[in-house]
Design a protein around this motif. Structure first.
Motif: not given
Length: 63
Positions: A56-63
């Motif tokens: 949980n140090l980065a988030k997944i980019k969603t369109a």
């Protein structure tokens, strides 16, 4: 008896202070398991991102 006396200072510090590295060891173990499972990653960049996402140090980019 010599070993106990030699390590007595370390035992006293362990009981005196409330510091341990359990969280760090757990993260290290997760990375090692992931490394074992994902042996076929082609790039270190993707592997590093997978570690960041699972911790949980980065988030997944969603369109």
């Amino acid at each position: 008896m010599g070993v106990i006396l030699r390590l007595l200072n370390y035992v006293e510090n362990t009981l005196k202070y409330d510091y341990n590295n359990d969280i760090l060891e757990g993260i290290h173990n997760k990375i090692k398991v992931m490394k074992r499972i994902s042996f076929g990653y082609r790039s270190f960049y993707h592997f590093r991102n997978r570690i960041f996402i699972t911790q949980n140090l980065a988030k997944i980019k969603t369109a």
